[in-house]
Design an enzyme around this catalytic site. Structure first.
Site, PDB file in Angstrom:
ATOM      1  N   LYS A 168     -14.346  -7.670  23.392  1.00 55.22           N
ATOM      2  CA  LYS A 168     -15.214  -8.944  23.874  1.00 55.22           C
ATOM      3  C   LYS A 168     -15.879  -8.577  24.980  1.00 55.22           C
ATOM      4  O   LYS A 168     -17.071  -9.059  24.984  1.00 55.22           O
ATOM      5  CB  LYS A 168     -14.043  -9.932  24.298  1.00 55.22           C
ATOM      6  CG  LYS A 168     -13.344 -10.882  23.250  1.00 55.22           C
ATOM      7  CD  LYS A 168     -12.518 -11.892  23.830  1.00 55.22           C
ATOM      8  CE  LYS A 168     -11.937 -12.599  22.696  1.00 55.22           C
ATOM      9  NZ  LYS A 168     -11.054 -13.685  23.157  1.00 55.22           N
ATOM     10  N   LYS A 181     -14.870 -16.668  15.023  1.00 58.71           N
ATOM     11  CA  LYS A 181     -15.787 -17.744  15.355  1.00 58.71           C
ATOM     12  C   LYS A 181     -17.051 -17.248  15.797  1.00 58.71           C
ATOM     13  O   LYS A 181     -18.145 -17.971  15.740  1.00 58.71           O
ATOM     14  CB  LYS A 181     -15.265 -18.552  16.613  1.00 58.71           C
ATOM     15  CG  LYS A 181     -13.867 -19.498  16.511  1.00 58.71           C
ATOM     16  CD  LYS A 181     -13.471 -19.954  17.788  1.00 58.71           C
ATOM     17  CE  LYS A 181     -12.069 -20.491  17.518  1.00 58.71           C
ATOM     18  NZ  LYS A 181     -11.216 -20.655  18.795  1.00 58.71           N
ATOM     19  N   LYS A 211     -12.570  -9.003  10.782  1.00 55.72           N
ATOM     20  CA  LYS A 211     -11.640 -10.104  10.985  1.00 55.72           C
ATOM     21  C   LYS A 211     -12.325 -11.431  11.042  1.00 55.72           C
ATOM     22  O   LYS A 211     -13.612 -11.438  11.352  1.00 55.72           O
ATOM     23  CB  LYS A 211     -11.134 -10.075  12.447  1.00 55.72           C
ATOM     24  CG  LYS A 211      -9.771 -10.896  12.606  1.00 55.72           C
ATOM     25  CD  LYS A 211      -9.427 -10.963  13.942  1.00 55.72           C
ATOM     26  CE  LYS A 211     -10.081 -11.137  14.913  1.00 55.72           C
ATOM     27  NZ  LYS A 211      -9.653 -11.246  16.378  1.00 55.72           N
TER      28      LYS A 211
HETATM   29  P1  TYM Z   1      -7.505 -17.682  19.491  1.00 54.90           P
HETATM   30  O1  TYM Z   1      -8.101 -19.288  19.840  1.00 54.90           O
HETATM   31  O2  TYM Z   1      -8.447 -16.647  19.475  1.00 54.90           O
HETATM   32  O3  TYM Z   1      -6.607 -17.542  18.099  1.00 54.90           O
HETATM   33  C1  TYM Z   1      -5.975 -18.826  18.051  1.00 54.90           C
HETATM   34  C2  TYM Z   1      -4.698 -18.285  16.751  1.00 54.90           C
HETATM   35  O4  TYM Z   1      -5.466 -17.932  15.536  1.00 54.90           O
HETATM   36  C3  TYM Z   1      -4.994 -16.468  15.252  1.00 54.90           C
HETATM   37  N1  TYM Z   1      -6.168 -15.975  14.607  1.00 54.90           N
HETATM   38  C4  TYM Z   1      -5.823 -15.419  13.269  1.00 54.90           C
HETATM   39  N2  TYM Z   1      -5.329 -15.283  12.534  1.00 54.90           N
HETATM   40  C5  TYM Z   1      -5.134 -14.620  11.369  1.00 54.90           C
HETATM   41  N3  TYM Z   1      -6.498 -14.075  10.971  1.00 54.90           N
HETATM   42  C6  TYM Z   1      -7.536 -14.469  11.892  1.00 54.90           C
HETATM   43  N4  TYM Z   1      -8.693 -13.942  11.359  1.00 54.90           N
HETATM   44  C7  TYM Z   1      -7.358 -14.842  12.880  1.00 54.90           C
HETATM   45  N5  TYM Z   1      -8.313 -15.278  14.030  1.00 54.90           N
HETATM   46  C8  TYM Z   1      -7.457 -15.898  14.878  1.00 54.90           C
HETATM   47  C9  TYM Z   1      -4.673 -15.842  16.544  1.00 54.90           C
HETATM   48  O5  TYM Z   1      -3.859 -14.779  16.387  1.00 54.90           O
HETATM   49  C10 TYM Z   1      -4.138 -17.050  17.260  1.00 54.90           C
HETATM   50  O6  TYM Z   1      -2.721 -16.729  16.988  1.00 54.90           O
HETATM   51  N6  TYM Z   1      -4.993 -15.638  23.104  1.00 54.90           N
HETATM   52  C11 TYM Z   1      -4.725 -16.509  22.079  1.00 54.90           C
HETATM   53  C12 TYM Z   1      -4.593 -17.984  22.843  1.00 54.90           C
HETATM   54  C13 TYM Z   1      -3.307 -18.094  23.599  1.00 54.90           C
HETATM   55  C14 TYM Z   1      -1.988 -18.106  23.199  1.00 54.90           C
HETATM   56  C15 TYM Z   1      -1.489 -18.342  24.547  1.00 54.90           C
HETATM   57  C16 TYM Z   1      -1.528 -17.899  22.148  1.00 54.90           C
HETATM   58  C17 TYM Z   1      -3.591 -18.272  24.938  1.00 54.90           C
HETATM   59  N7  TYM Z   1      -2.447 -18.552  25.439  1.00 54.90           N
HETATM   60  C18 TYM Z   1      -0.018 -18.211  24.387  1.00 54.90           C
HETATM   61  C19 TYM Z   1      -0.018 -17.811  22.142  1.00 54.90           C
HETATM   62  C20 TYM Z   1       0.637 -18.012  23.394  1.00 54.90           C
HETATM   63  C21 TYM Z   1      -5.778 -16.418  21.060  1.00 54.90           C
HETATM   64  O7  TYM Z   1      -6.181 -15.676  20.371  1.00 54.90           O
HETATM   65  O8  TYM Z   1      -6.747 -17.743  20.607  1.00 54.90           O
END
Ligand code: TYM
Length: 340
Positions: free
Chosen positions: A119, A205, A202
């Protein structure tokens, strides 16, 4: 036996729209786990602001995206009576525990985080301190609730290992057994959904091509169009997994079908293997529309009543705080802070 009762916590960032990767990698498991666990699902607005403002869009966009993501959770099947649904910034304990964990986590641990490197890109000096600290806030999110299980996609594995390291070090440093060693739940045939334009990247967004992903807000027509246009190679569909080796695009589409249909990839290949790719794509387009289009419709229905969505978030925040406050207070006592 662990002293910790099973409790699920997970979250997503309100930066733009949710997409198929979020849905298949994480949310399907969130919905399922409601039947068997106490579940807490968070819209992580504090994580959203760790990136440049051009990414999360500024105050107005953040506010709207937080409501939209909350509506998407519900439209996808999160029941706000069964689960606690709230936005992170309403529960001050997340930030409070982060500070304690900042003093437990080591610089060397954070330096290894691959998502920060991705990032921050080349211009590391210009990344926010928050982006660097992102995984520590994530550990605080989880451990403020003594959560034992965290359903996420594969890309979060390293962050969850850090969460375990923080819990272990806190417990060791202070000679307590206070924080649980959380289990990641990375489950199902689509834990890493890839771009529809490039099977080695991957789905995300931040991809500039909207054709690379299916947004949960896409219309039925857009969903079908994106699947039909998805990149594939020249070969037909094989009848076993070995035949998918070295074919990331085909592998990805089979995984998506399996996850949407609630099947194993092997069963999908048994059904469609040997046939033309185009007929598999047609079936996948129909299935995707049947499963995803109703989510956008329900989201719009919920968003037509902003007071309702806000009420859910406020009620969720009160319920979340009731769990986190005594845990974080106890952590402060353990550290030696004078606690009133
Ligand atoms: P975020 O918003 O980036 O992603 C949210 C969830 O979606 C999953 N994900 C995917 N899974 C499969 N294939 C993909 N291409 C893909 N893109 C995203 C991510 O693995 C995630 O589960 N850091 C976290 C947010 C967070 C969080 C937490 C999660 C903040 N605090 C505490 C669990 C527990 C995140 O990646 O958000």
């Amino acid at each position: 036996m662990s002293q910790f009762k099973p409790r699920v916590f997970s979250g997503m960032q309100p930066t733009g729209n949710l997409h198929l990767g979020n849905y298949l990698g994480a949310m399907l498991n969130w919905v399922r786990m409601q039947a068997s666990h106490e579940t807490i699902y968070c819209v992580v607005d504090m994580h959203a602001i760790t990136q440049a403002m051009s990414v999360w869009g500024g105050p107005k966009e953040l506010n709207t995206a937080t409501r939209n993501v909350a509506a998407a959770y519900m439209a996808a099947g999160i029941n706000p009576k069964r689960s606690i649904l709230f936005n992170q910034s309403q529960v001050a304990e997340h930030g409070e525990l982060t500070w304690i964990f900042n003093c437990v986590a080591r610089l060397g641990w954070l330096n290894r985080m691959t998502q920060f490197k991705e990032k921050a890109g080349k211009d590391r000096e210009n990344a926010s301190v928050g982006l660097y600290d992102y995984p520590v806030l994530m550990a605080a999110d989880i451990l403020a609730y003594h959560a034992t299980h965290v359903p996420v996609g594969e890309d979060q594995k390293q962050h969850l290992e850090l969460c375990r390291d923080i819990a272990i070090k806190f417990n060791n440093d202070f000679g307590v057994d206070f924080f649980p060693i959380t289990e990641p739940v990375i489950m199902g045939p689509a834990t890493r959904v890839m771009s529809l334009r490039d099977g080695t990247k991957k789905m995300s967004k931040s991809d500039p091509s909207d054709l690379s992903r299916i947004n949960l807000t896409d219309s039925a027509d857009d969903i079908a169009k994106k699947i039909r246009k998805a990149k594939t190679d020249a070969d037909g569909l094989p009848s076993d997994r070995e035949g998918l080796e070295g074919r990331p695009e085909a592998d990805n589409l089979v995984g998506i079908y399996a996850a949407l249909a609630g099947m194993e990839a092997d069963a999908v290949l048994k059904q469609f293997g040997g046939g033309q790719f185009s007929s598999f794509k047609n079936a996948l387009a129909d299935l995707s529309v049947a499963k995803l289009a109703p989510i956008a419709v329900e989201m719009n229905r919920l968003l037509a009543d902003p007071g309702y969505v806000e009420g859910v978030l406020n009620d969720g925040a009160n319920r979340a705080r009731a769990i986190a406050a005594p845990i974080v207070k106890e952590a402060r006592k353990i550290v030696g802070f004078v606690v009133g």
